[in-house]
Design a protein around this motif. Structure first.
Motif, mmCIF file in Angstrom:
data_model
loop_
_atom_site.group_PDB
_atom_site.id
_atom_site.type_symbol
_atom_site.label_atom_id
_atom_site.label_comp_id
_atom_site.label_asym_id
_atom_site.label_seq_id
_atom_site.Cartn_x
_atom_site.Cartn_y
_atom_site.Cartn_z
ATOM 1 N N PHE A 315 0.843 -1.203 0.000
ATOM 2 C CA PHE A 315 0.000 0.000 0.000
ATOM 3 C C PHE A 315 0.877 1.250 0.000
ATOM 4 O O PHE A 315 0.661 2.175 -0.797
ATOM 5 N N CYS A 345 -6.169 1.712 -2.252
ATOM 6 C CA CYS A 345 -6.925 0.706 -1.501
ATOM 7 C C CYS A 345 -7.802 -0.133 -2.429
ATOM 8 O O CYS A 345 -8.023 -1.309 -2.201
ATOM 9 N N GLU A 429 -6.379 0.937 6.496
ATOM 10 C CA GLU A 429 -5.058 1.548 6.376
ATOM 11 C C GLU A 429 -4.828 2.657 7.398
ATOM 12 O O GLU A 429 -3.889 2.593 8.178
#
Length: 661
Positions: A315, A345, A429
């Motif tokens: 990510f 994402c 996240e």
């Protein structure tokens, strides 16, 4: 060992070759004198010109381990291409005007360093096809010719063998300033270490998973650091006939030694049994650096492979790459900077795919006046499609909430499902839930209800709301009777879908997802393994997976606990059917009916939303064929046809208020 040919000019190579050829020419003239004088005292000597190690001829002798005798034979054959007088000398030396060419017999007679092993098939001259033996009934009297690739090499020219040119293509490293930010540097360093430590036989390396272009970049980076040229051989170009494979292996290994080259065998499109043995044969035949890339691990026990699994970018790495690219466009950077985390994402893209998505978004923004956020999002969707388009049916989503007739409680569950997908970046996240573990992060839903109650439409509404692609997967087509094939099919689908986080709609879930069977034999055990594998992939999938079933009770409760959302689609009651009828007709046709009154009559039909759509569409075709506006007469005829298809009888209560028109 690295060749030094590149440090030597063509003039120096030619000078060295001409010196060696002059020595061979003098020996050939001595052989002519010997033949003419018939005296043993003038027996020819070996060519006394020893080429320097830096010359092409010297390098050739080192690379292939040529003896003095073998070197002299090679120079003699090269002389045929460079000296117009040499054919006459050869004929004269052999006392035969019909043999104006070199032969093994001539070489054995004229060179003092002769040895019979030089003319055997296993000798360097013939093993590496440095010379060609022409047709003839006697081996020692057959014409000899230098291979064209070797002739160019001796002249200081590096050119790919013409027989390989149609099979392998050069692959170079692209100029990418963001490459250093990827996690693939460590794997590249490991490959380099393996090749540097290998003294004689270099084991083939397999790179599986990851995307094709990232693997290309890794291998190209390794080749560049080792000062090697890289060539790519696609699986489609790989011959399967044993003789053709042997020729390819020999020519390529010779090329790898001459040019310090390495080979990338590209199996990204998948293999089939007819080519698997060809791949194994090639890998076992080559002792020079080879990398094979594939989507899935290739578990061939026949070939010894060093395997690395290439992980996707993390990510943080994808976010960093997006930020790096967007810095070059201040206007777009300011507008979409806050969108980067949502993009990362949702879309699991490689470096090359991110660059392509950015270029596409710029084009869309300029040519279609599209806002940057929408352009970038749509460009990412397009980048993620190609692999999944080959495995499943993409559904164009046009349905909206107004068209979806469901009780409010069911609609609320659908909205919660959308919220989970939309807020993944925030929860997983920014709030760190992804660091706890990957299991259970996938978002799944079960839509249960009889056919035609709106399950597919609900999936379309979700896809439309989230601006994501929707793919239908027919589980009955995925399931295979062969052990292991079902998991393989599912793996291909999920791996392809991971790139874009598409919404996966698994139709007919009962086909695989039914009651857990008692393990009575190996087939029962394997069926449970297939279900477990599907659940594992759904739980880890970064997108939304929707399972549909006509009978919710058929789903094992142990599996139900692992599905996040369950939506029951009830058979529509009269009021819901009336709403469906009021919305089923497009605006340009609605004026031909009195929807307020006619929908009340039509709602008496005890059918699902899918049947209602079928009746409306068929009635429209009947009206069009008769050249009339759509009316209740056409709907009655279409209803009768639909009931015949359903093997049901149209009751008087359902049509008693219909007026013949």
């Amino acid at each position: 060992m690295k060749t030094q040919i590149s440090d030597t000019s063509n003039t120096e190579n030619l000078h060295e070759l001409m010196m060696a050829l002059d020595s061979v020419r003098q020996t050939l003239k001595q052989q002519i004198s010997y033949v003419q004088d018939q005296t043993a005292n003038t027996q020819g000597q070996s060519a006394n010109c020893t080429p320097s190690h830096a010359s092409a001829l010297g390098q050739l002798c080192i690379i292939f381990g040529l003896s003095s005798f073998e070197r002299d034979i090679l120079v003699l054959c090269a002389g045929m291409e460079l000296d117009a007088n040499l054919p006459l000398l050869c004929a004269e030396a052999q006392s035969d005007p019909q043999r104006p060419y070199p032969t093994f017999s001539l070489a054995l007679a004229m060179f003092a360093t002769k040895h019979w092993s030089a003319i055997t098939p296993s000798s360097p001259l013939r093993r590496w096809r440095l010379i060609e033996v022409g047709p003839g009934t006697v081996l020692t009297l057959s014409p000899l010719r230098i291979d064209e690739r070797l002739l160019h090499y001796l002249m200081g020219e590096q050119c790919l063998d013409s027989r390989l040119a149609g099979l392998v293509k050069p692959l170079t490293l692209t100029d990418s300033p963001i490459r250093c930010q990827t996690i693939h540097q460590e794997l590249t360093a490991q490959m380099i270490a393996i090749w540097q430590q290998s003294s004689h036989i270099t084991p083939p390396i397999q790179l599986c998973h990851g995307d094709r272009f990232s693997k290309w970049e890794m291998v190209a980076a390794a080749a560049a650091q080792l000062n090697r040229k890289l060539y790519r051989l696609s699986l489609a170009a790989l011959p399967t006939a044993p003789d053709d494979l042997n020729t390819l292996a020999c020519l390529w290994e010779r090329e790898a030694l001459l040019e310090q080259a390495m080979l990338l065998l590209d199996c990204e499109e998948g293999t089939d049994p007819s080519r698997e043995q060809a791949i194994v044969h090639l890998l076992e035949s080559l002792h020079t650096p080879v990398v094979i890339i594939s989507r899935d691990r290739l578990p061939w026990q026949q070939a010894s492979l060093i395997t690395f699994e290439v992980p996707p970018l993390s990510f943080d790495e994808q976010r960093s790459i997006w930020q790096h690219i967007l810095r070059s466009n201040e206007s777009m950077d300011a507008q979409v900077n806050s969108q980067i985390e949502e993009l990362v994402c949702q879309f699991n893209l490689s470096v090359s795919s991110i660059q392509s998505a950015y270029a596409t978004a710029l084009s869309q923004q300029r040519n279609h006046a599209m806002d940057p956020e929408t352009a970038l999002w749509n460009a990412c969707r397009v980048q993620a499609r190609p692999r999944l388009d080959d495995l499943a049916q993409r559904i164009t989503s046009r349905a909206n909430w107004n068209q979806l007739v469901l009780p409010q409680s069911q609609k609320q569950i659908l909205r919660e499902t959308i919220a989970h997908v939309r807020q993944r970046a925030q929860v997983y996240e920014r709030w760190g839930f992804s660091t706890v573990g990957s299991r259970g992060l996938g978002i799944s839903a079960l839509f249960a209800g009889v056919s035609g109650t709106g399950k597919t439409m609900a999936a379309e509404v979700i896809a439309q709301e989230l601006q994501l692609d929707l793919y239908r997967i027919d589980l009955s087509a995925v399931i295979s009777k062969y052990i292991g094939e079902t998991e393989k099919n599912l793996r291909r689908i999920f791996d392809a879908a991971e790139t874009g986080g598409a919404i996966l709609l698994f139709d007919e879930a009962d086909a695989l997802f039914g009651k857990r069977s008692d393990v009575k034999d190996s087939h029962d055990r394997h069926a449970n393994v297939e279900v477990s594998y599907l659940l594992q992939r759904i739980e880890a999938y970064r997108g939304l997976a929707i399972l549909t079933t006509n009978l919710k009770e058929a789903i094992d409760q142990a599996f139900m606990r692992r599905i996040r959302f369950v939506v029951r689609f009830p058979f529509p009651d009269a009021q819901q059917r009336r709403e469906i009828w009021q919305q089923i007709f497009p605006p340009q046709m609605a004026h031909t009916l009195d929807l307020k009154e006619d929908s009340k009559k039509l709602a008496r039909l005890n059918v699902s939303g899918g049947n209602i759509r079928s009746i409306a569409l068929n009635a429209a075709f009947l009206a069009a064929e008769n050249g009339e506006p759509l009316n209740m007469k056409h709907l009655l005829k279409a209803t009768q046809n639909e009931y015949i298809k359903l093997e049901r009888t149209l009751t008087a209560a359902e049509v008693e208020e219909w007026e013949a028109q």
